[in-house]
Design an enzyme around this catalytic site. Structure first.
Site, PDB file in Angstrom:
ATOM      1  N   GLU A  52       0.857  -1.191   0.000  1.00  0.00           N
ATOM      2  CA  GLU A  52       0.000   0.000   0.000  1.00  0.00           C
ATOM      3  C   GLU A  52       0.881   1.225   0.000  1.00  0.00           C
ATOM      4  OE1 GLU A  52      -3.221   0.173   2.582  1.00  0.00           O
ATOM      5  OE2 GLU A  52      -3.796  -1.904   2.259  1.00  0.00           O
ATOM      6  N   ASP A  63      -6.949   8.455   9.787  1.00  0.00           N
ATOM      7  CA  ASP A  63      -5.689   7.949  10.328  1.00  0.00           C
ATOM      8  C   ASP A  63      -5.443   8.362  11.765  1.00  0.00           C
ATOM      9  OD1 ASP A  63      -4.366   6.381   8.266  1.00  0.00           O
ATOM     10  OD2 ASP A  63      -4.491   8.220   7.082  1.00  0.00           O
TER      11      ASP A  63
END
Lengths: 269, 416
Positions: A52, A63
């Site tokens: 990723e 996040d």
């Protein structure tokens, strides 16, 4: 071969062994441009099946603190969308062949131009795209652009997802579906949520696509237990933390090997 | 751009559509985890809107607790001093807790309490007015409340931090990014994603993913509904006619959309939003999304597509305003749409001009306005003299200025 087919091939080949794909994340440009290239190469060397490829955004609202800090530092260091794609190209030129799934937020892609981004990403060696703040209903421009460029369009599902949302994601996703293990943001956690197997079963009823689980996985034993129920194990924050440590790429390599061994346990049996 | 050249009438009631769009703006750009919560919120809200019992309870609280309707005040000395249009003030500064923010905070808190099975509220705040309003509503209704606030804003709005704490709310400092409103919203959303099963996100402006922009607009429309009737009624202090122009400051744009919306069909009324001009557009340190042709572009921030101040790479720009409540990189999607269709217009007011507006209202009317609202007054100092004496301007005085005394003392204190 098109990007989406390269990702499909990874899962097809692993399926015969019963192992899960090890899918590490890295924030490009962190801790420096050069070091992030070394880290991706180290991940590939340590057994990553799909990487990723994180393209930083100023407001990463899905996040946790670790990835926020890393992507912010990458932006301060001058990392741009165009340079992230250039880094993908450089890694391909160095012979890193692991499929890359770009991961960013919608606004940098919108600013770059959706079609232009999809084409530039594909020609730079990116194979798929994950955009956490772009659910299927909002991707009517980006999704066709990715299809045309051969990129996998990966969508996320969460434990809160309803049957209708699962069906919708199953219709739109290609390559694999990203299952968010917990209601929450990215970041290492001590234990895997007890409801995970039931969540996985709920999704299976609506799709034959490979499923990968992310958020909260940080150790080999956790990777192993996830590998027993899904086809992919995604690890981000724990590896990014290692990347920022003094040992840098070496620390990443050590942890990645442990996580790869956990994910691939069935292969060795 | 004006509407007069177009032949098809715009249907203002048709937005947002069922996907939450105002033309190309709006939508739901959020992580999947939150999608079911947005669907649940929309359902609860649509249900509450047609529930007479709910609406009656809200109206009762607005009257007996908030003090609505808020008065309309004729600003006689300010009008005479400027020598042009007659200026009327819609006094949201007199609403309980000191700003229009309570209209939405109370509406959403009651919605959560009566229609949703949740027990905890998270909110963001910039100036602290939304945080105080949310803390107030939470105390009234007995709901656990957490407010996220950037550390820079906590410093410049100290009295409001203490106010929230007194009301039993936990204020959590946000150290990430620019440590202002945008970062507080990111943290509130992260908390919401994590605790979505038990928690409602009480967003404070006409921003964010659908259904927030429409729901916040509707809760704030009480301002414009009252003003529409007060303006036409001399017994309520009005001039006995509709205004020629309505002026309101625009951060996210909730006070502006609240006063604009009930006037959308009144084509003779100009609707003017005033953004934060900061140190000026050329300087770059501002929050004027519509006024900066270079950095103000179509973008997505925190769940909604609108005009967003950003760099060429789609990274969100740092903003500046003397008022924490307008210091934000994006603007409510309905404002972007109303501007496109030519119904509303947007200008900006610099920090310097804002302080002139602030002082003028203090000295001529005995009203200390919030620095946010002082942006609207600052622009009126320029607009009113250009208009005739028989014309009328209605200003939304969205909040009171007690919270800003520290900032103002630092800036102009030396001159006193």
């Amino acid at each position: 071969m098109r990007g989406v087919e390269r990702i499909e091939q990874v899962f097809r080949e692993l399926k015969t062994t019963g192992a899960a794909a090890f899918m590490p994340y890295h924030a490009m440009g962190y801790p420096t441009r050069q070091k992030s290239l070394e880290i991706v190469a180290a991940l590939a060397g340590a057994g990553a099946d799909i990487i990723e490829f994180g393209i930083p955004h100023s407001d990463p609202l899905a996040d946790g603190p670790m990835i926020q800090t890393a992507t912010y530092s990458a932006l301060v260091g001058g990392t741009t969308v165009a340079d992230c794609l250039q880094m993908a190209r450089e890694l391909r030129d160095q012979g890193v062949n692991t499929p890359f799934c770009a991961m960013s937020y919608y606004n940098p892609i919108l600013a770059f131009g959706e079609e232009r981004f999809a084409n530039a990403a594909a020609s730079s060696g990116i194979d798929g795209l994950i955009v956490p703040d772009l659910p299927p209903g909002e991707s009517e421009l980006l999704e066709p652009a990715c299809r045309a460029a051969g990129l996998a369009t990966v969508y996320m599902l969460a434990p809160t997802s309803t049957e209708d949302r699962i069906k919708s994601v199953a219709r739109h996703a290609t390559g694999f579906i990203y299952l968010v293990s917990v209601t929450g943001i990215t970041g290492a956690r001590d234990e895997l949520p007890p409801g995970l197997p039931a969540f996985v079963e709920r999704v299976r009823r609506h799709t034959d696509l490979p499923l990968a689980v992310g958020f909260g996985i940080s150790t080999g034993p956790q990777a192993e237990s996830v590998s027993e129920i899904v086809e992919g194990v995604i690890v981000g924050s724990a590896l990014v933390k290692a990347a920022g440590s003094d040992a840098g790429a070496d620390a990443v390599r050590t942890l990645a090997k442990e996580l790869a061994a956990g994910s691939h346990k069935k292969m060795d049996e | 751009m004006t509407l007069s050249t177009t032949s098809t009438p715009v249907n203002y009631g048709a937005v947002p559509d069922e996907t939450g769009r105002f033309g190309p703006y709006g939508g739901k750009y959020v992580p999947e985890t939150l999608m079911p919560a947005l669907e649940e919120l929309e359902e609860a809200y649509l249900n509450a809107r047609i529930d007479q019992e709910f609406m009656a309870e809200l109206a009762h609280l607005q009257h007996t607790y908030v003090g609505r309707p808020t008065p309309l005040t004729y600003a006689r000395r300010l009008s005479e001093e400027l020598g042009g249009a007659q200026i009327y003030l819609k006094r949201e500064d007199l609403a309980h807790s000191g700003a229009h923010k309570i209209n939405n905070a109370l509406g959403q808190a009651l919605l959560m309490k009566r229609k949703m099975g949740k027990t905890r509220i998270v909110a963001e705040t910039g100036a602290g007015q939304h945080g105080v309003a949310t803390a107030t509503a939470a105390a009234l209704l007995g709901i656990e409340c957490i407010v996220y606030m950037g550390t820079v804003d906590m410093e410049r709005q100290k009295p409001n931090v203490f106010r929230m704490q007194l009301l039993g709310t936990e204020v959590r400092a946000v150290d990430s990014g620019s440590q202002t409103l945008k970062d507080a919203i990111n943290e509130a959303i992260r908390d919401w994603v994590t605790n979505v099963e038990t928690t409602h996100y009480l967003l404070g402006s006409a921003l964010g993913p659908h259904p927030y922009p429409a729901m916040v607009r509707d809760f704030q429309s009480v301002i414009g509904i009252e003003a529409h009737s007060q303006m036409q009624d001399p017994a309520e202090g009005g001039p006995g006619r509709l205004p020629d122009a309505i002026v309101a400051c625009v951060g996210g744009g909730s006070n502006a959309i609240g006063i604009f919306h009930p006037f959308l069909e009144e084509e003779s009324v100009r609707l003017i939003g005033v953004e934060a001009g900061g140190h000026g557009i050329e300087d770059g340190a501002h929050a004027a999304r519509f006024a900066d042709p270079e950095r103000g572009r179509l973008g997505v921030l925190q769940g909604t597509k609108s005009f967003v101040l950003q760099d060429s790479d789609g990274q969100i720009a740092l903003t500046h305003s003397i008022s924490a409540g307008l210091d934000y990189a994006s603007v409510g999607p309905e404002h972007a749409w109303l501007r496109d269709v030519g119904r509303s217009e947007y200008t900006y007011c610099t920090d310097t001009q804002t302080l002139k507006g602030f002082s003028a209202l203090c000295e001529l009317e005995g009203i200390i306005p919030a620095l946010e609202s002082a942006h609207a007054i600052g622009y009126v100092l320029e607009l009113a003299p250009q208009m005739a004496k028989d014309q009328v301007i209605l200003v939304n005085l969205s909040g009171r200025g007690d919270k800003d005394l520290g900032t103002v003392m630092q800036t102009i204190g030396g001159d006193r």
